[in-house]
Motif scaffolding. Sequence first.
Motif, PDB file in Angstrom:
ATOM      1  N   LEU A  55     -35.445  -1.215 -45.999  1.00  0.00           N
ATOM      2  CA  LEU A  55     -34.583  -2.395 -45.997  1.00  0.00           C
ATOM      3  C   LEU A  55     -33.106  -2.015 -46.119  1.00  0.00           C
ATOM      4  O   LEU A  55     -32.241  -2.655 -45.524  1.00  0.00           O
ATOM      5  CB  LEU A  55     -34.970  -3.344 -47.132  1.00  0.00           C
ATOM      6  N   GLU A  56     -32.826  -0.960 -46.893  1.00  0.00           N
ATOM      7  CA  GLU A  56     -31.435  -0.514 -47.010  1.00  0.00           C
ATOM      8  C   GLU A  56     -30.921  -0.007 -45.660  1.00  0.00           C
ATOM      9  O   GLU A  56     -29.773  -0.270 -45.277  1.00  0.00           O
ATOM     10  CB  GLU A  56     -31.322   0.581 -48.074  1.00  0.00           C
ATOM     11  N   LYS A  57     -31.764   0.694 -44.919  1.00  0.00           N
ATOM     12  CA  LYS A  57     -31.381   1.145 -43.577  1.00  0.00           C
ATOM     13  C   LYS A  57     -31.160  -0.051 -42.657  1.00  0.00           C
ATOM     14  O   LYS A  57     -30.212  -0.088 -41.867  1.00  0.00           O
ATOM     15  CB  LYS A  57     -32.470   2.055 -43.000  1.00  0.00           C
ATOM     16  N   ASN A 112     -33.513  -8.109 -52.230  1.00  0.00           N
ATOM     17  CA  ASN A 112     -33.484  -8.640 -53.596  1.00  0.00           C
ATOM     18  C   ASN A 112     -34.890  -8.710 -54.184  1.00  0.00           C
ATOM     19  O   ASN A 112     -35.124  -8.318 -55.341  1.00  0.00           O
ATOM     20  CB  ASN A 112     -32.827 -10.018 -53.586  1.00  0.00           C
ATOM     21  N   MET A 113     -35.830  -9.197 -53.392  1.00  0.00           N
ATOM     22  CA  MET A 113     -37.214  -9.299 -53.854  1.00  0.00           C
ATOM     23  C   MET A 113     -37.822  -7.919 -54.090  1.00  0.00           C
ATOM     24  O   MET A 113     -38.561  -7.709 -55.062  1.00  0.00           O
ATOM     25  CB  MET A 113     -38.044 -10.074 -52.828  1.00  0.00           C
ATOM     26  N   ALA A 114     -37.503  -6.968 -53.229  1.00  0.00           N
ATOM     27  CA  ALA A 114     -38.039  -5.613 -53.388  1.00  0.00           C
ATOM     28  C   ALA A 114     -37.521  -4.964 -54.664  1.00  0.00           C
ATOM     29  O   ALA A 114     -38.281  -4.314 -55.390  1.00  0.00           O
ATOM     30  CB  ALA A 114     -37.679  -4.766 -52.169  1.00  0.00           C
ATOM     31  N   TYR A 115     -36.237  -5.142 -54.945  1.00  0.00           N
ATOM     32  CA  TYR A 115     -35.692  -4.598 -56.196  1.00  0.00           C
ATOM     33  C   TYR A 115     -36.302  -5.287 -57.413  1.00  0.00           C
ATOM     34  O   TYR A 115     -36.498  -4.655 -58.459  1.00  0.00           O
ATOM     35  CB  TYR A 115     -34.168  -4.715 -56.213  1.00  0.00           C
ATOM     36  N   LEU A 116     -36.578  -6.582 -57.297  1.00  0.00           N
ATOM     37  CA  LEU A 116     -37.265  -7.293 -58.382  1.00  0.00           C
ATOM     38  C   LEU A 116     -38.637  -6.683 -58.630  1.00  0.00           C
ATOM     39  O   LEU A 116     -39.020  -6.432 -59.775  1.00  0.00           O
ATOM     40  CB  LEU A 116     -37.399  -8.777 -58.015  1.00  0.00           C
ATOM     41  N   GLN A 117     -39.376  -6.440 -57.549  1.00  0.00           N
ATOM     42  CA  GLN A 117     -40.712  -5.858 -57.688  1.00  0.00           C
ATOM     43  C   GLN A 117     -40.650  -4.447 -58.261  1.00  0.00           C
ATOM     44  O   GLN A 117     -41.560  -4.018 -58.977  1.00  0.00           O
ATOM     45  CB  GLN A 117     -41.412  -5.846 -56.331  1.00  0.00           C
ATOM     46  N   ALA A 118     -39.564  -3.733 -57.967  1.00  0.00           N
ATOM     47  CA  ALA A 118     -39.395  -2.371 -58.478  1.00  0.00           C
ATOM     48  C   ALA A 118     -38.833  -2.345 -59.900  1.00  0.00           C
ATOM     49  O   ALA A 118     -38.673  -1.273 -60.493  1.00  0.00           O
ATOM     50  CB  ALA A 118     -38.470  -1.580 -57.556  1.00  0.00           C
ATOM     51  N   ARG A 119     -38.512  -3.518 -60.438  1.00  0.00           N
ATOM     52  CA  ARG A 119     -37.921  -3.667 -61.781  1.00  0.00           C
ATOM     53  C   ARG A 119     -36.555  -2.989 -61.888  1.00  0.00           C
ATOM     54  O   ARG A 119     -36.151  -2.587 -62.981  1.00  0.00           O
ATOM     55  CB  ARG A 119     -38.866  -3.103 -62.850  1.00  0.00           C
ATOM     56  N   ASP A 120     -35.868  -2.874 -60.774  1.00  0.00           N
ATOM     57  CA  ASP A 120     -34.505  -2.342 -60.777  1.00  0.00           C
ATOM     58  C   ASP A 120     -33.566  -3.546 -60.885  1.00  0.00           C
ATOM     59  O   ASP A 120     -33.014  -4.030 -59.889  1.00  0.00           O
ATOM     60  CB  ASP A 120     -34.230  -1.548 -59.497  1.00  0.00           C
ATOM     61  N   THR A 121     -33.375  -4.042 -62.103  1.00  0.00           N
ATOM     62  CA  THR A 121     -32.663  -5.302 -62.291  1.00  0.00           C
ATOM     63  C   THR A 121     -31.168  -5.187 -61.970  1.00  0.00           C
ATOM     64  O   THR A 121     -30.545  -6.168 -61.578  1.00  0.00           O
ATOM     65  CB  THR A 121     -32.838  -5.817 -63.722  1.00  0.00           C
ATOM     66  N   GLU A 122     -30.593  -3.995 -62.135  1.00  0.00           N
ATOM     67  CA  GLU A 122     -29.178  -3.823 -61.820  1.00  0.00           C
ATOM     68  C   GLU A 122     -28.931  -4.026 -60.326  1.00  0.00           C
ATOM     69  O   GLU A 122     -28.008  -4.745 -59.924  1.00  0.00           O
ATOM     70  CB  GLU A 122     -28.701  -2.438 -62.255  1.00  0.00           C
ATOM     71  N   LYS A 123     -29.769  -3.409 -59.494  1.00  0.00           N
ATOM     72  CA  LYS A 123     -29.625  -3.569 -58.045  1.00  0.00           C
ATOM     73  C   LYS A 123     -30.038  -4.976 -57.608  1.00  0.00           C
ATOM     74  O   LYS A 123     -29.443  -5.551 -56.697  1.00  0.00           O
ATOM     75  CB  LYS A 123     -30.465  -2.521 -57.313  1.00  0.00           C
ATOM     76  N   GLU A 124     -31.057  -5.512 -58.255  1.00  0.00           N
ATOM     77  CA  GLU A 124     -31.477  -6.889 -57.960  1.00  0.00           C
ATOM     78  C   GLU A 124     -30.307  -7.849 -58.164  1.00  0.00           C
ATOM     79  O   GLU A 124     -30.034  -8.710 -57.319  1.00  0.00           O
ATOM     80  CB  GLU A 124     -32.635  -7.281 -58.873  1.00  0.00           C
ATOM     81  N   LEU A 125     -29.600  -7.693 -59.276  1.00  0.00           N
ATOM     82  CA  LEU A 125     -28.467  -8.556 -59.587  1.00  0.00           C
ATOM     83  C   LEU A 125     -27.326  -8.351 -58.593  1.00  0.00           C
ATOM     84  O   LEU A 125     -26.699  -9.317 -58.137  1.00  0.00           O
ATOM     85  CB  LEU A 125     -27.985  -8.284 -61.015  1.00  0.00           C
ATOM     86  N   ALA A 129     -44.995   3.859 -54.677  1.00  0.00           N
ATOM     87  CA  ALA A 129     -44.455   4.521 -53.480  1.00  0.00           C
ATOM     88  C   ALA A 129     -44.182   3.511 -52.374  1.00  0.00           C
ATOM     89  O   ALA A 129     -43.162   3.602 -51.669  1.00  0.00           O
ATOM     90  CB  ALA A 129     -45.432   5.582 -52.992  1.00  0.00           C
ATOM     91  N   LYS A 130     -45.059   2.530 -52.226  1.00  0.00           N
ATOM     92  CA  LYS A 130     -44.907   1.514 -51.187  1.00  0.00           C
ATOM     93  C   LYS A 130     -43.635   0.700 -51.394  1.00  0.00           C
ATOM     94  O   LYS A 130     -42.876   0.457 -50.448  1.00  0.00           O
ATOM     95  CB  LYS A 130     -46.132   0.599 -51.183  1.00  0.00           C
ATOM     96  N   ILE A 131     -43.385   0.278 -52.636  1.00  0.00           N
ATOM     97  CA  ILE A 131     -42.206  -0.530 -52.937  1.00  0.00           C
ATOM     98  C   ILE A 131     -40.928   0.257 -52.678  1.00  0.00           C
ATOM     99  O   ILE A 131     -39.956  -0.252 -52.091  1.00  0.00           O
ATOM    100  CB  ILE A 131     -42.244  -1.026 -54.396  1.00  0.00           C
ATOM    101  N   HIS A 132     -40.899   1.525 -53.080  1.00  0.00           N
ATOM    102  CA  HIS A 132     -39.683   2.310 -52.901  1.00  0.00           C
ATOM    103  C   HIS A 132     -39.450   2.682 -51.434  1.00  0.00           C
ATOM    104  O   HIS A 132     -38.294   2.793 -51.001  1.00  0.00           O
ATOM    105  CB  HIS A 132     -39.717   3.542 -53.806  1.00  0.00           C
TER     106      HIS A 132
END
Length: 275
Positions: free
Chosen positions: A30-32, A56-69, A21-24
């Motif tokens: 961050l998006e805002k 980028n780091m937050a998406y990495l931690q969330a394992r959302d690799t598509e958004k990270e990329l 929950a914290k990561i999301h």
Amino acid sequence: MENYFARLLLTSELDDPIYFAKIHQQIADLEKKRVKQFNEQGPMNQAYLLVLNALNMAYLQARDTEKELEIAQQIYATNQSLYGDEHEYTLEALLALGLSYLDDGQAEEALGIATSLLEKPWTETLGESYDIYLDVLGFQGDIYHAKKLYDKELLIRKHVLSLLEELGGSTSEQAVLARCAVAYCQEKLKKYKDALSHYLVIRSFLEAEPEFATEAEKIGLLVHIGRCYRKLGDFEDSKAIYHWAYRQANTHYGPASSLTQKMKRLMGSLETNAF
């Protein structure tokens, strides 16, 4: 340099509902912030890049690799426009883009970036950026690891460790992380005696510098040490290490945690010789 201790982890932090929950929530915030920064100053400035890097780091931690990329591509393109192809910031962004490709399972794209970076005249015109060169070598090792080319990976890992020991000594933080990468690769190659010798050095370092790794990473290290002992036929030491790791997991994370439950299953497997 990547935190290679993370490879020793037995469970993902995302298994913890609070961390998830914290990561999301962090991503949403961050998006805002990104939209606000874009509307106020546009994308071509350092402030906007700082938000993108955090995202980028937050998406990495969330394992959302598509958004990270996706974010990594924006970071690279922005640095390229602001500073040109050969600036240190752009090279760092290109390396980060390569890592994001690798995270997304696109090893060939990652390899192309690694190859282009290694062709740079690092020792001639980019001497002040030698640390980036070392990170690129580590990135090449990561690609070989993803491709399961462990023999090639080990050559890179040993070379990087040697360079870092020469630069900062064997107990520098970067050297310790590089040693972990060497040990993990040796374990993959079933060179358990060699891997164990490195793991024990790392354990001694963490006893002297306990804040350098999380408790979960220390427990993961213990399990890898125990596994090496077991593979070498030292069952008593292996059992003692596993029991210690289980007690540590229970103490720090509680009996209901995913890590403690994983350790409990490993202890059961130990008793039945299932691994």
